[in-house]
Design a protein around this motif. Structure first.
Motif, PDB file in Angstrom:
ATOM      1  N   MET A  56      -1.855  -4.541   4.802  1.00  0.00           N
ATOM      2  CA  MET A  56      -1.830  -3.380   5.680  1.00  0.00           C
ATOM      3  C   MET A  56      -0.632  -3.368   6.620  1.00  0.00           C
ATOM      4  O   MET A  56      -0.408  -2.389   7.337  1.00  0.00           O
ATOM      5  CB  MET A  56      -3.141  -3.293   6.471  1.00  0.00           C
ATOM      6  N   ASP A  57       0.143  -4.452   6.606  1.00  0.00           N
ATOM      7  CA  ASP A  57       1.421  -4.448   7.316  1.00  0.00           C
ATOM      8  C   ASP A  57       2.547  -3.945   6.421  1.00  0.00           C
ATOM      9  O   ASP A  57       3.711  -3.980   6.812  1.00  0.00           O
ATOM     10  CB  ASP A  57       1.777  -5.865   7.785  1.00  0.00           C
ATOM     11  N   ASN A  58       2.212  -3.487   5.225  1.00  0.00           N
ATOM     12  CA  ASN A  58       3.230  -3.171   4.222  1.00  0.00           C
ATOM     13  C   ASN A  58       2.932  -1.811   3.577  1.00  0.00           C
ATOM     14  O   ASN A  58       2.701  -1.703   2.376  1.00  0.00           O
ATOM     15  CB  ASN A  58       3.248  -4.273   3.158  1.00  0.00           C
ATOM     16  N   PHE A  59       2.956  -0.757   4.416  1.00  0.00           N
ATOM     17  CA  PHE A  59       2.677   0.613   3.997  1.00  0.00           C
ATOM     18  C   PHE A  59       3.974   1.339   3.653  1.00  0.00           C
ATOM     19  O   PHE A  59       4.972   1.233   4.376  1.00  0.00           O
ATOM     20  CB  PHE A  59       1.999   1.384   5.134  1.00  0.00           C
ATOM     21  N   TYR A  60       3.934   2.139   2.570  1.00  0.00           N
ATOM     22  CA  TYR A  60       5.085   2.953   2.164  1.00  0.00           C
ATOM     23  C   TYR A  60       4.614   4.381   1.899  1.00  0.00           C
ATOM     24  O   TYR A  60       3.656   4.595   1.146  1.00  0.00           O
ATOM     25  CB  TYR A  60       5.732   2.390   0.893  1.00  0.00           C
ATOM     26  N   THR A  61       5.280   5.342   2.490  1.00  0.00           N
ATOM     27  CA  THR A  61       4.986   6.750   2.225  1.00  0.00           C
ATOM     28  C   THR A  61       6.070   7.320   1.317  1.00  0.00           C
ATOM     29  O   THR A  61       7.214   6.859   1.321  1.00  0.00           O
ATOM     30  CB  THR A  61       4.931   7.565   3.525  1.00  0.00           C
ATOM     31  N   PHE A  62       5.707   8.356   0.537  1.00  0.00           N
ATOM     32  CA  PHE A  62       6.699   8.986  -0.331  1.00  0.00           C
ATOM     33  C   PHE A  62       6.320  10.442  -0.575  1.00  0.00           C
ATOM     34  O   PHE A  62       5.148  10.784  -0.713  1.00  0.00           O
ATOM     35  CB  PHE A  62       6.854   8.226  -1.652  1.00  0.00           C
ATOM     36  N   GLY A  63       7.344  11.303  -0.578  1.00  0.00           N
ATOM     37  CA  GLY A  63       7.087  12.722  -0.795  1.00  0.00           C
ATOM     38  C   GLY A  63       8.371  13.481  -1.027  1.00  0.00           C
ATOM     39  O   GLY A  63       9.481  12.955  -0.861  1.00  0.00           O
ATOM     40  N   MET A  64       8.238  14.747  -1.407  1.00  0.00           N
ATOM     41  CA  MET A  64       9.370  15.602  -1.744  1.00  0.00           C
ATOM     42  C   MET A  64       9.278  16.912  -0.973  1.00  0.00           C
ATOM     43  O   MET A  64       8.189  17.406  -0.718  1.00  0.00           O
ATOM     44  CB  MET A  64       9.385  15.852  -3.257  1.00  0.00           C
ATOM     45  N   SER A  65      10.422  17.452  -0.565  1.00  0.00           N
ATOM     46  CA  SER A  65      10.513  18.733   0.146  1.00  0.00           C
ATOM     47  C   SER A  65       9.810  18.602   1.507  1.00  0.00           C
ATOM     48  O   SER A  65      10.144  17.712   2.290  1.00  0.00           O
ATOM     49  CB  SER A  65       9.912  19.845  -0.720  1.00  0.00           C
ATOM     50  N   GLY A  66       8.814  19.454   1.783  1.00  0.00           N
ATOM     51  CA  GLY A  66       8.061  19.289   3.017  1.00  0.00           C
ATOM     52  C   GLY A  66       7.335  17.962   3.049  1.00  0.00           C
ATOM     53  O   GLY A  66       7.118  17.379   4.110  1.00  0.00           O
ATOM     54  N   GLY A  67       6.958  17.451   1.857  1.00  0.00           N
ATOM     55  CA  GLY A  67       6.366  16.120   1.789  1.00  0.00           C
ATOM     56  C   GLY A  67       7.376  15.042   2.089  1.00  0.00           C
ATOM     57  O   GLY A  67       7.057  14.017   2.706  1.00  0.00           O
ATOM     58  N   GLY A  68       8.631  15.248   1.657  1.00  0.00           N
ATOM     59  CA  GLY A  68       9.697  14.328   2.025  1.00  0.00           C
ATOM     60  C   GLY A  68       9.946  14.336   3.513  1.00  0.00           C
ATOM     61  O   GLY A  68      10.214  13.296   4.126  1.00  0.00           O
ATOM     62  N   ALA A  69       9.841  15.522   4.116  1.00  0.00           N
ATOM     63  CA  ALA A  69      10.010  15.633   5.564  1.00  0.00           C
ATOM     64  C   ALA A  69       8.923  14.872   6.300  1.00  0.00           C
ATOM     65  O   ALA A  69       9.190  14.138   7.260  1.00  0.00           O
ATOM     66  CB  ALA A  69      10.004  17.102   5.973  1.00  0.00           C
ATOM     67  N   GLN A  70       7.668  15.032   5.855  1.00  0.00           N
ATOM     68  CA  GLN A  70       6.571  14.367   6.551  1.00  0.00           C
ATOM     69  C   GLN A  70       6.525  12.872   6.231  1.00  0.00           C
ATOM     70  O   GLN A  70       6.046  12.081   7.048  1.00  0.00           O
ATOM     71  CB  GLN A  70       5.253  15.074   6.231  1.00  0.00           C
TER      72      GLN A  70
ATOM     73  N   VAL B  72       0.863  -1.184   0.000  1.00  0.00           N
ATOM     74  CA  VAL B  72       0.000   0.000   0.000  1.00  0.00           C
ATOM     75  C   VAL B  72       0.896   1.229   0.000  1.00  0.00           C
ATOM     76  O   VAL B  72       1.760   1.367   0.872  1.00  0.00           O
ATOM     77  CB  VAL B  72      -0.931   0.019   1.231  1.00  0.00           C
ATOM     78  N   VAL B  73       0.717   2.112  -0.972  1.00  0.00           N
ATOM     79  CA  VAL B  73       1.555   3.305  -1.075  1.00  0.00           C
ATOM     80  C   VAL B  73       0.718   4.548  -0.826  1.00  0.00           C
ATOM     81  O   VAL B  73      -0.443   4.631  -1.251  1.00  0.00           O
ATOM     82  CB  VAL B  73       2.275   3.384  -2.431  1.00  0.00           C
ATOM     83  N   LEU B  74       1.331   5.512  -0.142  1.00  0.00           N
ATOM     84  CA  LEU B  74       0.635   6.724   0.281  1.00  0.00           C
ATOM     85  C   LEU B  74       1.481   7.940  -0.062  1.00  0.00           C
ATOM     86  O   LEU B  74       2.553   8.134   0.525  1.00  0.00           O
ATOM     87  CB  LEU B  74       0.336   6.662   1.782  1.00  0.00           C
TER      88      LEU B  74
END
Length: 615
Positions: free
Chosen positions: A201-215, A119-121
């Protein structure tokens, strides 16, 4: 990590916190339990599986407007879109054109099933701005992820600004820690409804850049932190499953491009890495900033020496160089090596002739995010453009495209770097380079473009000042180190005509403020600092569940933050025992973009998730 942790693990959590001796931790705790007074609204938190939409052309089931908390403070923001490959669903058409669906036991996309799909967010919050909740479906914005077999969930996330007069006449606070709170609430909602929404649901990945990378980094570092409990309960998040067992908000992996983070020492790091080598604008000899810049750089050395970062078991420290500034020692050597490795990677990856071309969409994007990069010769193979779409831009955001000089050979390129003074030594036979001076690197490639303080400005004019508004006011000071320097050195700074005697009081007053939940300013700063949860220097070390997998990319030439920020984060993670992998690179020639050495950012992210999912 498991969604529901048993009581024994909860009892062990406090003991595990004691494992933080230096910079590094065990990085694993238990899912935090709700307070006794919290009355969870299970009915409001239950997903409606009878109103799926279906894109038959692309075989995708989707919903938008899914409220991920029971008591939203911003109902126009705190919803999400969920996008699922059709193979993972058994769908039955309803009379109104929607579908009632259950997860399939047999459908596959590649090697994934409804039970095993990652699951990617996306965290689309450049500059810590808000990420609008999706209100419609665009297959193009999610197609790469769904074709890879992922389940894609995109929450609306509150940004740094407080809002009033919204569509439903709500007023609510933005800023720290509400953005990360919303991310955690969305993850918890999915886990509460794990039998209804496909995906592992045990396999979540977040991704973002700048302030999104920070969060994204914060989502990875703050899993199950009890500091977030009152905020999660305030919006009616899913704290426990239907049986009453605690639910986790920890993630498996965190992808961070150019994360603007570690704000407690960001001003100091900026001056140590870049600012102290500038003598213009707020750092001009006629400004008190010229003295403050040097003091901030020196304070950063004190911080590094207390932080006790390690590289391959060696503690990293700063010492004074011959000119009396802290530009020597093992930490200096390490940061120099990061820049040097970046240059050598560039030489290895690039085929000459090479033309400098940078096309960057600065903070913007949706259902994916920001794009930009540098191409030339055959490096890289595809500009790192990554996520697509539109979203409200942060203050000062813009798009830019520039084309520079063409270099026939690597030697020509190195000669251009040395045009003013020689600071790069090049071995043409080996096609490798050595950087002799970190200050020369900063002055030639990574010059300061922000004034003092780069993140906590004296007039509260930075976006990060906005981030620490509290609902009573939109922008406040938050840097305790800078505040102390202004107070302790006021007599010296007062010799400059641009000094304002109110500065120390302004900072002191703001630092004493609390938010609407009664949380002190320093605690809020801690909650938005991944290092707080990773290093024994901080009280928060060992109090969270840290993601196992990390991928960090930064533009080596960016002037938005110091190179030390991502380097320190990578070092701290490498010394966290529960972390399995840290893939870190500073990309030569790149600025504040979704920097990649080669390839394309979305494809590289997908490949990384696939590798992590295999364990």
């Amino acid at each position: 990590m498991k969604i529901v942790r048993n009581t024994l693990v909860i009892l062990l959590a406090a003991a595990m916190a004691l494992s933080c001796a230096a910079c590094g931790s065990s990085g694993a705790t238990a899912a935090v339990s709700a307070t006794d007074a919290y009355a969870q609204d299970n009915q409001a938190l239950t997903f409606n599986s009878a109103i799926w939409n279906y894109d038959a052309d692309n075989d995708v089931y989707w919903q938008v407007g899914v409220a991920y908390c029971a008591a939203p403070q911003a109902s126009d923001v705190e919803t999400m879109g969920i996008y699922v490959p059709g193979a993972y669903m058994n769908g039955k058409g309803n009379s109104d054109g929607t579908y009632t669906c259950t997860p399939s036991d047999s459908g596959t996309v590649g090697s994934y099933t409804a039970k095993t799909a990652p699951v990617v967010l996306p965290v689309n919050t450049p500059g810590y701005s808000a990420s609008a909740a999706p209100t419609e479906f665009s297959y193009d914005s999610v197609s790469d992820y769904l074709k890879a077999g992922f389940v894609y969930v995109q929450p609306g996330i509150r940004g740094r600004s407080s809002m009033s007069g919204t569509a439903d006449n709500q007023s609510y606070s933005g800023g720290a820690p509400w953005g990360v709170t919303d991310i955690k609430a969305a993850i918890r909602y999915c886990r509460f409804n794990s039998g209804l929404i496909p995906g592992d649901m045990d396999n979540f990945y977040t991704f973002g850049m700048s302030g999104g990378g920070a969060q994204s980094a914060l989502a990875g570092a703050t899993g199950d932190s009890p500091l977030y409990t009152p905020y999660l309960e305030a919006i009616g998040a899913a704290m426990k499953d239907a049986s009453g067992a605690a639910i986790s908000d920890a993630v498996t992996g965190s992808m961070c491009w150019c994360p603007i983070t570690s704000l407690d020492e960001a001003d100091e790091a900026y001056e140590w890495n870049m600012g102290q080598f500038s003598s213009s604008d707020t750092r001009a000899d006629t400004s008190f900033g010229s003295a403050l810049s040097k003091d901030l750089a020196s304070a950063y050395a004190d911080y590094i020496n207390a932080l006790k970062l390690k590289n391959d078991g060696t503690e990293l420290t700063l010492t004074k160089s011959s000119d009396g500034v802290y530009q020597a020692g093992s930490y200096y050597d390490y940061i120099l090596s990061v820049a040097e490795t970046s240059l050598n990677n560039f030489l290895s990856d690039t085929t000459f002739p090479y033309t400098e071309t940078e096309t960057a969409q600065f903070p913007g994007g949706s259902a994916g995010g920001m794009g930009g990069g540098m191409t030339g010769g055959v490096r890289p193979s595809g500009a790192p453009t990554g996520m697509t779409g539109t979203m409200p831009a942060a203050s000062g955001a813009s798009s830019a495209s520039s084309s520079g000089t063409t270099y026939a050979t690597a030697q020509d390129y190195i000669d251009s770097l040395n045009s003013d003074t020689q600071w790069v030594q090049y071995d043409s036979a080996a096609n490798t380079a050595k950087i002799t001076s970190l200050s020369a690197f900063a002055q030639n490639c990574k010059t300061a473009t922000k004034g003092l303080g780069a993140f906590d400005e004296v007039d509260r004019g930075q976006g990060e000042n906005n981030l620490f508004g509290n609902g009573q006011g939109n922008s406040y000071h938050f840097d305790a180190v800078l505040a102390k320097l202004l107070k302790d050195n006021a007599s010296g700074y007062s010799a400059f005509s641009d000094w304002n005697s109110s500065y120390p009081t302004d900072y002191e007053t703001d630092l004493a403020l609390k938010d609407e939940l009664g949380t002190a300013m320093q605690t809020r700063v801690n909650m938005y600092n991944p290092m707080y949860f990773l290093c024994g220097y901080y009280d928060g070390c060992g109090t969270s569940t840290v993601a196992k997998y990390w991928r960090i990319r930064t533009g080596a030439f960016q002037s938005d933050t110091a190179l030390t920020v991502e380097s320190n984060l990578a070092l701290a993670l490498e010394n966290t025992s529960s972390v399995s992998s840290v893939d870190f690179a500073a990309v030569w020639g790149m600025k504040h973009v979704m920097a990649e050495r080669t390839g394309e950012s979305t494809a590289n992210f997908i490949d990384w998730v696939n590798t992590c999912a295999k364990g």
